[in-house]
Write an enzyme that holds these catalytic residues in place. Structure first.
Site, PDB file in Angstrom:
ATOM      1  N   PRO A 131       0.784  -1.243   0.000  1.00  0.00           N
ATOM      2  CG  PRO A 131      -0.052  -0.980   2.166  1.00  0.00           C
ATOM      3  CD  PRO A 131       0.752  -1.898   1.305  1.00  0.00           C
ATOM      4  CB  CYS A 132       3.116   2.772  -2.444  1.00  0.00           C
ATOM      5  SG  CYS A 132       2.230   2.329  -3.928  1.00  0.00           S
ATOM      6  CG  HIS A 133      -2.882   3.462  -1.547  1.00  0.00           C
ATOM      7  ND1 HIS A 133      -2.516   2.146  -1.715  1.00  0.00           N
ATOM      8  CD2 HIS A 133      -3.952   3.450  -0.721  1.00  0.00           C
ATOM      9  CE1 HIS A 133      -3.347   1.372  -1.017  1.00  0.00           C
ATOM     10  NE2 HIS A 133      -4.221   2.138  -0.407  1.00  0.00           N
TER      11      HIS A 133
END
Length: 164
Positions: A131-133
């Site tokens: 989950p880089c967001h």
DNA sequence: ATTTACAATATGA
DNA sequence: TCATATTGTAAAT
């Protein structure tokens, strides 16, 4: 780094994603694109079949803002040790929570490497599932996103996160 | 309140 | 050597 690839499509309500597999597991995920240019492949066999099923399920959960029950094995071996550390940290952020680049940097023991963390996020081969967001700039600013900022906003909105 | 400068960091062109 | 999905501190406007 067994990079031999098999690409398979994953249709979702948000478009057709492309999953890329090595012999070790899922090694890449791409956002929907205008032209699907993947090489046709027969139905997946062996472990691929199971991995792809897990990936599909996990992706759909994540797109709905929920935590995937199970992830397929991830092959992050293409990354440098630093990048792998960062990506591993990201996996610990639950849906609906966010960290700043500098918090992630602190989490791996390099409080001053916020900028490098940005670089590692941009190099993340498996967005959404890793989950880089959920990594924002300081002060709740959005930062950037390789797949396009609109995706970052959309994903976070579905998890109930409000951006300033 | 804004803008500008800079050091610190990992990586790739 | 330069640029990047950054940050914190500091000084000048």
């Amino acid at each position: 780094m067994d990079r031999a690839l098999l690409e398979l499509e994953i249709p979702t309500p948000d478009g057709v994603f492309v999953a890329r597999y090595s012999t070790q597991g899922l090694c890449g995920l791409e956002f929907p694109q205008a032209h699907s240019r993947i090489k046709a492949a027969g139905p997946p066999r062996g472990p691929l079949r199971r991995w792809h099923r897990l990936t599909t399920q996990a992706l759909k959960s994540a797109l709905a803002g929920k935590k995937p029950r199970r992830l397929p094995p991830l092959d992050l071996s293409a990354g440098t040790p630093f990048q792998q550390q960062v990506w591993r940290q990201l996996g610990n952020i639950p849906p609906g929570r966010t960290l700043s680049y500098s918090q992630v940097a602190g989490g791996i023991g390099r409080p001053k490497a916020a900028r490098a963390v940005g670089g590692a996020c941009g190099a993340n081969p498996v967005p959404i599932l890793v989950p880089c967001h959920r990594v924002l700039a300081a002060g709740g600013r959005p930062g950037g996103f390789s797949g396009g900022l609109h995706w970052k906003r959309r994903l976070l909105a579905r998890e109930g996160v409000r951006l300033v």
